[in-house]
Motif scaffolding. Sequence first.
Motif, short mmCIF file in Angstrom:
data_model
loop_
_atom_site.label_atom_id
_atom_site.label_comp_id
_atom_site.label_asym_id
_atom_site.label_seq_id
_atom_site.Cartn_x
_atom_site.Cartn_y
_atom_site.Cartn_z
N ILE A 230 48.94 -1.46 0.00
CA ILE A 230 50.19 -0.71 -0.14
C ILE A 230 49.89 0.79 -0.17
N LEU A 231 48.83 1.16 -0.92
CA LEU A 231 48.48 2.57 -1.03
C LEU A 231 48.16 3.17 0.33
N GLU A 232 47.35 2.46 1.11
CA GLU A 232 46.95 2.95 2.43
C GLU A 232 48.18 3.18 3.30
N LYS A 233 49.05 2.17 3.26
CA LYS A 233 50.17 2.20 4.21
C LYS A 233 51.25 3.18 3.78
N HIS A 234 51.64 3.13 2.49
CA HIS A 234 52.83 3.87 2.10
C HIS A 234 52.55 5.20 1.42
N LEU A 235 51.32 5.43 1.00
CA LEU A 235 51.04 6.68 0.32
C LEU A 235 50.14 7.57 1.16
N MET A 236 48.99 7.02 1.58
CA MET A 236 48.04 7.82 2.34
C MET A 236 48.63 8.26 3.66
N GLY A 237 49.32 7.33 4.35
CA GLY A 237 49.91 7.65 5.64
C GLY A 237 50.84 8.85 5.57
N PRO A 238 51.97 8.69 4.85
CA PRO A 238 52.94 9.79 4.82
C PRO A 238 52.38 11.08 4.24
N LEU A 239 51.60 10.97 3.12
CA LEU A 239 51.12 12.20 2.50
C LEU A 239 50.13 12.93 3.38
N LEU B 151 49.19 10.75 -8.19
CA LEU B 151 49.12 10.79 -6.72
C LEU B 151 47.69 11.11 -6.26
N VAL B 152 47.08 12.13 -6.89
CA VAL B 152 45.72 12.52 -6.51
C VAL B 152 44.77 11.33 -6.59
N HIS B 153 44.84 10.58 -7.70
CA HIS B 153 43.87 9.51 -7.92
C HIS B 153 44.19 8.26 -7.11
N LEU B 154 45.49 8.03 -6.84
CA LEU B 154 45.83 6.91 -5.98
C LEU B 154 45.25 7.14 -4.59
N LEU B 155 45.29 8.37 -4.12
CA LEU B 155 44.74 8.68 -2.79
C LEU B 155 43.23 8.52 -2.78
#
Lengths: 97, 453
Positions: free
Chosen positions: B7-16, B256-260
């Motif tokens: 989920i992190l790769e798809k919905h957070l890393m992508g858009p950010l 956010l920083v650490h999730l990335l």
Amino acid sequence: MKVLLICSAGMSTSLLVNNMLKFAEAGDAVDALPFGELEAKIADYDVVLLGPQIRFKLSDVEKVAAAHGKPAEVIDMRVYGTMNGKAAMEQARRLLA
Amino acid sequence: MNKLFEILEKHLMGPLSTLANTRIIRALMNAGLATVPFTIVSSIFLLINNLPLIIPPLADFLKATVLNYSALYTVGNTMALGSIAVFYVLAFGYYLTQAYQEVVPKMDRFTGAILALYAFLMTIPQVRIIDGKAVLMAAQTETSTVWNGIALGGWVTRFGGVGIFIGIVVTFLAIRLYRACVEYKITIKMPAGVPAGVERAFASLLPAIFIAFMMIIINGVLAAFGTDVHELLSKPFAFVKDIAGSLGGMIVIMLLVHLLWAVGVHGTSIVVNSFVNPILLVALTENMEGAQNIFAGDFKNMFVFLGGAGSTLGLVICMLIWAKSSQLKTLSRAGAVPSLFNINEPIIFGAPIVYNPYLVIPFFVIPLITTTLTYFAISAGMVGHVVAAIPWISPVGVGAFLGTGGSWGAAVLALINLAISIVLYFPFLKMYDNKLYAEEVAARESETETVAA
């Protein structure tokens, strides 16, 4: 073969540079630079390797590299984390082969 | 857990990362980096002024000697930090032009930089329209003077941190105008035979004229309403700054920083260096002038990112002392020295923390706890406010001490935060290390078996 390593500040990749130089042959050079300097310096190198932490910049790096006719790739996370100079050097050679 | 990473790769890393890769944000990042040296230089002179506090036994001696020359060397501070918006505008204009060159290669970076500076300078004087006449403001208070429309404190007030946001906005407008001129070939046509150099020299003339009129119109309309660009924009920016500067806002930023980072991308660069740093820089300049912003300057490297994002120095210490597996033993020895200087990519990718369910939990949680503790320690007055910029590679405690202008409480807090990191990493490291060690033993046994057979 002249290898350019790109990461966000050029700090952590410079650790890898030392390990890569142990596997360098005569005439080889390895340098680490921050992403911002890629465009100005790429002409001096043969191949570009990207730190995995800025792999989201790959498309930008590829664009610049392609314009200069140079290959570019992201370093494998494991290779990067263990600062495996041998594997990174092999990756660079493979890109040029 | 794997689901979470997906989920992190798809919905957070992508858009950010798409956002961080837009031309404007890239230019903002580069501009931020270009101004860092000036914040550090100016902090050197600020710290000299604070020496009596830092070395109390020598206070009288210092006051009688070095500090007598304060007016002389403080110029090094005033002209660096006091002019930080000017540096920011020049750098942002330059790098935004560089980014636009990808689509409009005929633009020139230096031209972009000076056009941006021109537009910004046009926002400095305060003009009002009174009784149908435009007048430059004049006023006199105890600490500042407005002279010919220009507010002067220690130096031109609007050149300081307060000018950064406005500088970003007008630079963007100026460079877009310049880009349009080049893109649609709105330039002065020279007759054939005029050397290319002469033609280039005039390339910035029309954009400069357009920028002048644009700014005059903006200033004129606002003056008629009794305000100007700085006054108008300061309110919405203050609102954004208050959100980012609140505990809740900072917790979201840290998360956010650490999730990335958990999926192996440079969260600090994507989130902090682009969006948050300009805000923290403004907070720092305000603190240098006596304000009390809790989150300011490089507080995260002083109190939270001990050893790098995720406060991994604690993990390295745990590994050095307790790790049994040869993988982590080797890694901790190789990663110890870089970690002292807050460089932790070897640890993040080598342990690894990335995609590792054992280690990501403390990696997420520790920064949230230390950020919260830091917030309360500073607001309770036990730790000094951040008033100086320090190089981000300053080791644990040193950065906190110098960055707060010599607050011992700050150094102690950094060490307490390090202790929290050690304690919280320990159980997770132990579990992970036991698993690795068991695997290593099993591998060795199967090897000996093959040899024996």
